[in-house]
Design a protein around this motif. Structure first.
Motif, PDB file in Angstrom:
ATOM      1  N   PRO A  85      10.718 -13.262  -5.510  1.00  0.00           N
ATOM      2  CA  PRO A  85       9.321 -12.899  -6.189  1.00  0.00           C
ATOM      3  C   PRO A  85       9.040 -11.923  -7.288  1.00  0.00           C
ATOM      4  O   PRO A  85      10.232 -11.009  -7.356  1.00  0.00           O
ATOM      5  CB  PRO A  85       9.216 -12.497  -4.554  1.00  0.00           C
ATOM      6  N   ASP A  86       8.270 -10.925  -7.298  1.00  0.00           N
ATOM      7  CA  ASP A  86       7.821  -9.919  -7.913  1.00  0.00           C
ATOM      8  C   ASP A  86       8.187  -8.900  -6.767  1.00  0.00           C
ATOM      9  O   ASP A  86       7.990  -7.765  -7.863  1.00  0.00           O
ATOM     10  CB  ASP A  86       6.425  -9.539  -8.729  1.00  0.00           C
ATOM     11  N   GLY A  87       7.589  -9.100  -5.734  1.00  0.00           N
ATOM     12  CA  GLY A  87       7.067  -8.120  -4.964  1.00  0.00           C
ATOM     13  C   GLY A  87       7.037  -8.048  -3.652  1.00  0.00           C
ATOM     14  O   GLY A  87       7.762  -9.354  -3.015  1.00  0.00           O
ATOM     15  N   LEU A  88       7.514  -7.443  -2.436  1.00  0.00           N
ATOM     16  CA  LEU A  88       7.695  -7.262  -1.442  1.00  0.00           C
ATOM     17  C   LEU A  88       6.810  -6.166  -0.529  1.00  0.00           C
ATOM     18  O   LEU A  88       7.068  -4.745  -1.161  1.00  0.00           O
ATOM     19  CB  LEU A  88       9.860  -6.973  -0.783  1.00  0.00           C
ATOM     20  N   LYS A 131      21.279  -2.540  -0.221  1.00  0.00           N
ATOM     21  CA  LYS A 131      21.988  -3.346  -0.305  1.00  0.00           C
ATOM     22  C   LYS A 131      21.823  -3.470  -1.746  1.00  0.00           C
ATOM     23  O   LYS A 131      22.697  -4.582  -2.050  1.00  0.00           O
ATOM     24  CB  LYS A 131      22.481  -4.155   0.784  1.00  0.00           C
ATOM     25  N   GLY A 132      20.823  -3.138  -3.105  1.00  0.00           N
ATOM     26  CA  GLY A 132      20.781  -3.141  -4.158  1.00  0.00           C
ATOM     27  C   GLY A 132      20.176  -4.600  -4.575  1.00  0.00           C
ATOM     28  O   GLY A 132      20.464  -5.037  -5.285  1.00  0.00           O
ATOM     29  N   ILE A 133      19.944  -5.503  -3.197  1.00  0.00           N
ATOM     30  CA  ILE A 133      19.825  -6.817  -3.671  1.00  0.00           C
ATOM     31  C   ILE A 133      18.203  -6.580  -3.933  1.00  0.00           C
ATOM     32  O   ILE A 133      18.155  -7.712  -5.710  1.00  0.00           O
ATOM     33  CB  ILE A 133      19.051  -7.631  -2.154  1.00  0.00           C
ATOM     34  N   LEU A 134      17.420  -5.848  -4.393  1.00  0.00           N
ATOM     35  CA  LEU A 134      15.569  -6.193  -4.879  1.00  0.00           C
ATOM     36  C   LEU A 134      16.479  -5.257  -5.865  1.00  0.00           C
ATOM     37  O   LEU A 134      15.416  -6.102  -6.789  1.00  0.00           O
ATOM     38  CB  LEU A 134      14.930  -4.755  -3.728  1.00  0.00           C
ATOM     39  N   GLU A 158       9.924  -5.849  -7.236  1.00  0.00           N
ATOM     40  CA  GLU A 158       9.500  -4.046  -6.561  1.00  0.00           C
ATOM     41  C   GLU A 158       8.505  -3.806  -4.557  1.00  0.00           C
ATOM     42  O   GLU A 158       8.668  -4.709  -3.899  1.00  0.00           O
ATOM     43  CB  GLU A 158       8.308  -3.797  -7.253  1.00  0.00           C
ATOM     44  N   LEU A 159       9.567  -2.712  -4.176  1.00  0.00           N
ATOM     45  CA  LEU A 159       9.485  -2.730  -2.944  1.00  0.00           C
ATOM     46  C   LEU A 159       7.829  -2.092  -3.070  1.00  0.00           C
ATOM     47  O   LEU A 159       7.235  -1.397  -3.007  1.00  0.00           O
ATOM     48  CB  LEU A 159       9.747  -2.110  -2.361  1.00  0.00           C
ATOM     49  N   LEU A 160       6.984  -3.079  -2.533  1.00  0.00           N
ATOM     50  CA  LEU A 160       5.586  -2.315  -2.873  1.00  0.00           C
ATOM     51  C   LEU A 160       4.584  -1.713  -1.912  1.00  0.00           C
ATOM     52  O   LEU A 160       5.319  -2.211  -0.208  1.00  0.00           O
ATOM     53  CB  LEU A 160       4.704  -3.846  -2.993  1.00  0.00           C
ATOM     54  N   ILE A 216      -3.638  -1.602  -1.284  1.00  0.00           N
ATOM     55  CA  ILE A 216      -3.695  -0.756  -1.682  1.00  0.00           C
ATOM     56  C   ILE A 216      -1.842  -1.319  -2.108  1.00  0.00           C
ATOM     57  O   ILE A 216      -1.642  -0.627  -3.620  1.00  0.00           O
ATOM     58  CB  ILE A 216      -3.939   0.539  -0.625  1.00  0.00           C
ATOM     59  N   ALA A 217      -1.327  -1.367  -1.903  1.00  0.00           N
ATOM     60  CA  ALA A 217      -0.011  -2.191  -2.564  1.00  0.00           C
ATOM     61  C   ALA A 217       0.264  -2.809  -3.440  1.00  0.00           C
ATOM     62  O   ALA A 217       1.190  -2.618  -4.223  1.00  0.00           O
ATOM     63  CB  ALA A 217       0.848  -2.596  -0.813  1.00  0.00           C
TER      64      ALA A 217
END
Lengths: 1058, 358
Positions: A83-86, A105-108, A114-116, A325-326
């Motif tokens: 996915p592009d975002g989480l 853990k560097g998985i993203l 990207e953490l949205l 907003i995210a």
């Protein structure tokens, strides 16, 4: 700024199985989130292991993974889906923690995700106590002073630095055991010694005590444009000291002047900016009732139980707006109800949230409220005064209470009541009312409770109105005033010595009806068509009846053990089914956590208690075609009779058919008619009858009240003495309906959910339980399709289901539980004439829209026409449901599995291999799956032969075995090396020490309920739970665990022997 | 039991229980949707000659606190609530609302469907109404309502009669404040920003103002029709360009008139503390508190030297203007010490200090 176009695919993490503190509110938030992202055109990938949710339904997200919510599985999904975002902030603490792990853990980074919404940095600052403290200090916002101490001297120094009163919290103990308050050195000394002893690392947190401060909450929202709004303010009636989830909460704040309000709001705004938080956030304050001194208690940078409440309380959909907003939208670009989202909602009513506790089921659990949440659910009510709102919420609870009055407190003297109030249990507010009735002084009550005098006054107003009602029987003016204050018909009826139907009639004759007002976020400042309504006794009715044909659906009320989110799932499906069939769907419900009370789900939402009077008021106004009760659990079913008596059409199974299923004698006759065997049994009304029945049937017998859900008060009884006490309890609980005494049959338990249209029966699938009969079906692991049943048994089950459905005139869903004994004989345990808790699990496992089909059938469709007749085709994978428990939160509760249901939620696991499906399901339910360590076994004599091969398997896997003397002797005799531990009843703490030291992986403890009060067993189980050690009380579960462990563990052996 | 009634100009009658002063009163009926802050609203001079309907149903719970008044007494003409909460609870409370209403001659009526009233006002526009004894004939009430019009001299009534000072240690500037119905909290904010404030009556002439050598001119909010106070227009036109000028609420309306723009009376004004306004310079949304009946006509504004700076997000009304050349700024909303719009005052001070990017 429009939505982001650089992202296409977004993954959303759910909150997993329901436990105390993390319930249906995340289904509500997650569903809104997924839908609002889809609305913006994104592809949504959802991960959640909880089958009993709407969010995991096929039309909510584009792809749904019902895999365990752990790093291993979620990382795999991310690697596969890319996915592009989480979005991690919709899944409660579970989702947030998982999001953080994936980031850390560097998985993203690895997968370019990207953490949205809320950023990792923000989460860290809000969640990490030390970082949060630093942040607050840097922006000049006060946090509670605290120090960590490692010995007595340090504790005293800390207490003196901070200043009394202080609170001690031993580090690394669950549920806050061993903490306490100290006002001075003398009180501190014993407390400090004990706290140091109880902490496994001899460390204690010394904290300033702010007990008695006002607890104020703000729900805030901020976008990337730096617009910050306060969506809702809330004030807890219970001051600081009781977890906000266990507190009675009012919205908006009631006792603050603008100065205090603005001060706290400014602090909240400042904090939102300092955290650079984009999205929704819950901020909790403690405010000194005698000064402007305040502390920030907690910040939740995510949607929460409070945000669900605030959404329902204000009409502002926090999860939906947070999600927008995210993905880059700003508040002024998002439309909600009557305005844009940048308009701060205003309220022109009073909202009351009342927690629902499991103590009616868990009588041995400690009822004292503290900072550890114990409530399983909550209700909300809306009124125009505090009194009205409070009284409406009390009767929404379905605690067999319709007023702020408990029969059990009636005989207590004022002194006894004060002692009772001081205990700070969940029933404190009832105690206060009783004390007021007996003339207690408000100042005295304030001194011992620190509940604001305004609220005590409100309670006193209620007590004064009681007198007015009592002194003026059948006076119509008093009746109107009482109704205006929120009194229930049933309370007034009781006071006047008439029935609630009489009061309803008096109201009808005198045209005393409530009007309905809209929840529109703007206090009527702008016109709106929001179909979200509540009742009050006033002048203008804003609920305009449409001329469409309409059907009312009754929801399931507060979440409690035995009636959880699965019934909201079916309720929502009923709404959708009704809409598909072309009717207007009207829902009545009072649970703010749920999807069904999201006003965009139905055509009209009445946020009302689920009692006869409140439901009838809506029906009288709306004049629907009829009511659907079969999908809202026992709450709705219990109203069927009363509604039918008023000539209200019940869609689906009729009230008299429901009676046949629930009435012992009628049911037995019906089964006789169609030649279906069932364990011998009787319906009895007294202890004497029960003894007679049991003697005839022969022990062991199963004792339970009828018309209840979740096996409440159900027991397997082996002798007369215990029988007497259990029946006595049951009669005291309900003397209207008979108590059932049945022969206890040992065998394999299985169940079906089926749909009948009067002519045909459709069976989506058969589920087989892992645990033996005697463990409540809700607490059993359950497997679809059956893993051990013979073809013959399956055939018989299908045949019986068909015959029962037709014979009992079921229309719509029903559930049957069967026992298959060793000789393959099938018999019936019970038939439930309604949707059951397994419906969502089965719907997901069989990929069949069960609740939808059932709704259509209830409205008159034929199964033949819908294309669903007979037994569904069996699927290729294995689907396993595993219950989750919230034992760590409920101190004092015995955790043994029994016929009385104890679990709070469930998780699903599936795979082509049964053992793998079991593994995933166990993982998903947060059961510890470890293939090394120590087993602590205490086995009842009757179970020893069965336990031996299981313990041997652990031994072979390399586990250490420890056991109580008797069990150890038995194991050693059978060639298993075992460390022997002295029994607790022998005055030894050896066993408890083993558990506390932390090396025990599993405790296996079996005891036969009822034979003797097994104190040792209870202590061992409790100690295990308090130290976070997994306990198994049923050998069947252990067997499954071993199957799984052997599958995932490489064995070892010497080279020369095969 | 019911002993009072509220009669609307349109003929509707609502019965309720009286509290506060036991008198009858006719005035303009407005509503307020704020959930917290009734004391500030009831003592706000801009609310003179209003019978206020509170949208939030429970009023009185925290009483009244001596230090929280926006003026010396309660300013509203009457009060309509759903529920009057008569046992206040707050550590600072000094009086019950009911007590002070009685002292200040403000009648109240409780037990009404206030949400319905808000809806009526929204539907039919602002109107006059009367709080009356239950046995006063409705026709008589309607006659009195008909005879009533908002007095043209409300500002004269509420404005200070003589000059007074708010001083602070180590002050940086002196601000002349024209009191059209000044709220105490605004003076406190100027004081906190290091200003001595000289509060002058609404009809103070240029000479009187200049006597105090002010560094800036502040025109307060207030009640009334902006067309009724013409001498302030002259003051603005004379002092424009000589010192920075800030107008708030009624002050903004008068500045707009001074520049030649036209105002119109809105169907229903704004009366709440949750109104989102877009700052047209930063594009940020600010949540503001407003209390107004008049709005500027956009077309007429275009022909003036004033440029819009703020706009209501919901109805598009211009809520802030400026003339950057002459350092004149004005906002419709009331900057509150802890709200988003606090910077308005800071900006004013920066303009006085000659800062460029103010």
């Amino acid at each position: 700024m429009p939505r982001r176009t650089d992202i296409k695919k977004i993954m959303v993490i759910g909150s997993g199985p329901i436990v105390i503190g993390q319930a249906a509110e995340f289904d509500y938030a997650g569903t809104q989130c997924c839908l609002s992202l889809k609305e913006e055109g994104y592809e949504v990938i959802l991960v959640n292991s909880n089958p009993a949710t709407i969010m995991t339904d096929p039309n909510i997200a584009d792809k749904i993974y019902m895999e365990p919510l752990d790093l291993e599985h979620v990382a795999k999904i991310i690697r596969y889906e890319r996915p592009d975002g989480l979005i991690a902030s919709m899944g409660g603490q579970t989702g947030l923690n998982l999001g953080m792990q994936l980031a850390k853990k560097g998985i993203l980074d690895e997968c370019g995700v990207e953490l949205l919404g809320i950023k990792a940095d923000t989460i860290d600052k809000a969640e990490d106590r030390e970082l949060f403290k630093e942040l607050c200090i840097s922006i000049g916002e006060p946090v509670i002073e605290s120090e960590i101490a490692n010995n007595l001297d340090e504790i005293f120094k800390a207490a003196h630095d901070i200043g009394y009163p202080v609170i001690l919290r031993p580090a690394f103990t669950l549920g806050g055991t061993g903490g306490g308050f100290a006002e001075n050195d003398e009180e501190l000394l014993p407390l400090a010694k004990n706290a140091l002893k109880l902490s496994p690392v001899s460390q204690v947190l010394v904290e300033k005590s702010i007990k008695g401060y006002k607890e104020i909450e703000f729900e805030m929202m901020r976008d990337k444009n730096d617009t910050v709004i306060a969506i809702c303010s809330m004030e807890n009636i219970d001051p600081v000291g009781v977890h906000t989830g266990d507190s009675i909460v009012l919205a908006p704040v009631q006792t603050l002047t603008l100065k205090e309000f603005a001060m706290l709001k400014e602090s909240a705004v400042k904090l939102m900016r300092a955290l650079d938080l984009e999205g929704g956030c819950n901020i909790q304050f403690a405010l000194d009732p005698y000064s402007f001194k305040y502390y920030l208690i907690e910040v939740n940078p995510r949607v929460s139980r409070s945000s669900a409440l605030a959404s329902k309380a204000s009409g502002f959909p926090i999860a939906r707006v947070s999600s927008k907003i995210a993905v880059g939208l700003t508040l002024d670009e998002i439309r909600i109800a009557a305005t844009v989202a940048s308009f701060e909602p205003t309220i022109d009513y009073v909202v009351c949230k009342f927690p629902r506790f499991p103590f009616d089921k868990f009588q041995d659990a400690n009822r004292k409220l503290s900072t550890q949440m114990k409530a399983t659910g909550e209700v909300m009510s809306i009124g125009r005064t505090i009194e009205e709102s409070l009284l409406k919420s009390v009767r929404s609870l379905e605690n067999k209470v319709d007023h702020l009055e408990l029969a059990s407190l009636k005989d207590k003297s004022l002194d006894e009541l004060f002692d009772f109030i001081k205990k700070e249990t969940d029933e404190r507010i009832y105690g206060i009312c009783e004390a007021l009735r007996k003339g207690a002084d408000i100042d005295d009550l304030y001194d011992i409770t620190k509940i604001d005098r305004l609220f005590l006054r409100n309670l006193n107003n209620i007590v004064e109105m009681e007198k007015e009602i009592k002194d003026n029987p059948k006076n119509v003016e008093v009746l109107y005033e009482a109704k205006k204050m929120g009194f229930s018909d049933s309370y007034i009826a009781r006071t006047w010595g008439i029935s609630y139907v009489d009061v309803y009639k008096i109201r009808k004759e005198n045209n005393i009806y409530p009007v309905y007002k809209k929840v529109d976020t703007c206090g009527a400042e702008y016109p709106s068509e929001v179909p979200y309504l509540y009742s009050t006794y006033e002048h203008e009715n804003e609920s305009i009846r449409s001329d469409r044909k309409k059907i009312v659906v009754l929801g399931s009320g507060p979440i409690r053990i035995g009636q959880g989110v699965e019934f909201d799932y079916t309720t929502v499906h009923a709404i959708w089914g009704i809409q598909e069939a072309g009717y207007e769907a009207i829902i009545i419900n009072c649970n703010p956590e749920t999807v069904s009370t999201d006003y965009t789900v139905s055509d009209k939402l009445y946020f009302e208690p689920l009692t006869f009077e409140d439901v009838m008021n809506v029906i009288d106004h709306e004049q629907p075609e009829g009511v659907v009760v079969a999908l809202g659990g026992q709450t709705a079913i219990n109203l069927a009779d009363k509604l039918a008596a008023q000539n209200i059409k019940i869609f689906g199974t009729q009230a008299d058919a429901i009676d046949v299923a629930e009435d012992r004698q009628l049911f037995e006759e019906a089964m006789n008619d169609i030649n279906i065997p069932m364990p011998k049994g009787y319906g009895v009304y007294s202890v004497e009858e029960a003894v007679k029945a049991a003697n005839e049937i022969g022990y062991p017998v199963l004792v339970r009240p009828s018309f209840v859900l979740g096996g409440r008060m159900m027991h397997i009884v082996y002798d007369e003495k215990v029988l007497k006490s259990k029946v006595k309890e049951a009669v005291a609980f309900d003397n209207e309906h008979p108590i059932l005494v049945d022969k206890y049959v040992f065998g394999q338990e299985c169940e079906v959910d089926a749909i009948c249209d009067g002519e045909d029966v459709f069976i989506p699938g058969i589920m087989e339980h892992i645990e033996r009969t005697g463990v409540h079906s809700g607490d059993s692991m359950s497997v679809y399709p059956p893993y051990s049943l013979s073809e013959n048994a399956k055939k018989t089950i299908v045949d019986y289901t068909n015959r029962i459905g037709i014979k009992l005139k079921m229309i719509g869903l029903f559930n049957i539980q069967f026992i298959v004994d060793k000789s393959d004989n099938v018999s019936i345990i019970e038939v439930n004439p309604r949707s059951s808790r397994t419906v969502p699990f089965l719907a997901k496992s069989t990929d069949t829209p069960i609740a939808n089909i059932a709704t259509k059938v209830m409205l008159g469709a034929k199964l033949k026409d819908l294309g669903y007749v007979g037994l569904n085709k069996t699927r290729k994978r294995w689907y396993v449901k595993t219950p989750t428990f919230s034992f760590t939160k409920l101190t004092g509760l015995d955790v043994v599995l029994s016929p009385e249901m104890k679990s709070t939620g469930e998780a699903i696991g599936y795979d082509y291999s049964l053992n793998r499906a079991l593994y995933k399901s166990l993982k998903a339910s947060n059961t510890r799956v470890a293939n090394y360590g120590t087993i602590l076994a205490t086995i009842a004599d009757a179970d020893k032969d069965q336990a031996l091969p299981l313990i041997r398997r652990f031994y072979k896997l390399g586990f250490n075995i420890e056991a109580t003397s008797g069990t150890a002797q038995f194991l050693r005799k059978n060639g298993i090396k075992t460390r022997s531990k002295k029994k607790i009843s022998e005055g030894s703490e050896e066993i408890l020490d083993s558990i506390r030291k932390g090396y025990v992986t599993y405790v296996i403890n079996t005891s036969t309920e009822g034979i003797t009060q097994n104190i040792d067993g209870k202590l061992i189980r409790r100690a295990a739970i308090d130290n976070n050690v997994t306990v198994f009380t049923c050998l069947d579960t252990v067997k499954v665990l071993l199957d799984v462990l052997e599958e995932i563990t490489m064995g070892i052996s010497v080279i020369d022997k095969e | 039991m019911n002993n009072k009634k509220l009669v609307l100009e349109t003929g509707e009658v609502f019965l309720g229980k009286g509290f506060g002063a036991n008198t009858e009163r006719v005035a303009e009926l407005v509503y307020n949707t704020a959930v917290v802050g009734y004391q500030e609203a009831f003592s706000d001079p801009s609310n003179l000659e209003y019978i206020m309907v509170m949208g939030y149903p429970v009023i009185g719970s925290y009483g009244l606190t001596d230090e929280d008044y926006e003026s010396n007494e309660l300013t509203i003409s009457g009060l309509v609530v759903r529920e009057y909460s008569k046992y206040p609870s707050n550590f600072r409370y000094t009086h019950e609302l009911d007590e002070r209403m009685d002292e200040n001659g403000v009648p109240g009526i409780s037990g009404l469907d206030t949400r319905e009233l808000v809806r009526i006002i929204n539907e039919k526009g602002s109107m006059r109404a009367m709080i009356a004894n239950i046995d006063t004939p409705t026709e008589e009430c309607l006659k009195k309502i008909k005879e009533y019009s908002v007095p043209k001299d409300v500002v004269a009534k509420i404005s200070t009669k003589k000059v007074w000072y708010s001083r602070t240690v180590n002050y940086k500037y002196t601000i002349a404040c024209i009191d059209l119905g000044l709220k105490k909290s605004l003076i406190a904010m100027l004081k906190d920003l290091g200003c001595n404030v000289v509060v002058l009556p609404y009809n103070a002439n240029i000479e009187q103002i200049l006597k105090y050598k002010p560094n800036g001119l502040f025109i307060s909010d207030g009640p009334s029709n902006p067309y009724d106070i013409d001498n302030v227009i002259e003051t603005i036109n004379t002092l424009k360009g000589k010192m920075p000028i800030l107008g708030v609420g009624l002050g903004q309306e008068i500045i707009e008139l001074a520049y030649g723009a036209k105002l119109y009376k809105q169907k229903v004004g704004h009366n709440g503390c949750n109104i989102p306004v877009r700052n047209l310079k930063t594009n940020k949304i600010e949540i503001t508190s407003q209390n107004d009946q008049y709005a500027v006509d956009v077309e007429s504004l275009k022909k003036t030297e004033l440029k819009p700076t703020h706009q209501n997000v919901i109805d598009g009304i211009i809520t802030g203007v400026e003339d950057s050349k002459n350092k004149v700024i004005a906002v419709q909303f009331n900057p509150a010490p802890t709200s988003d719009d606090e910077y308005v005052f800071k900006r004013f001070i920066n303009l006085i200090g000659g800062k460029k990017n103010a």
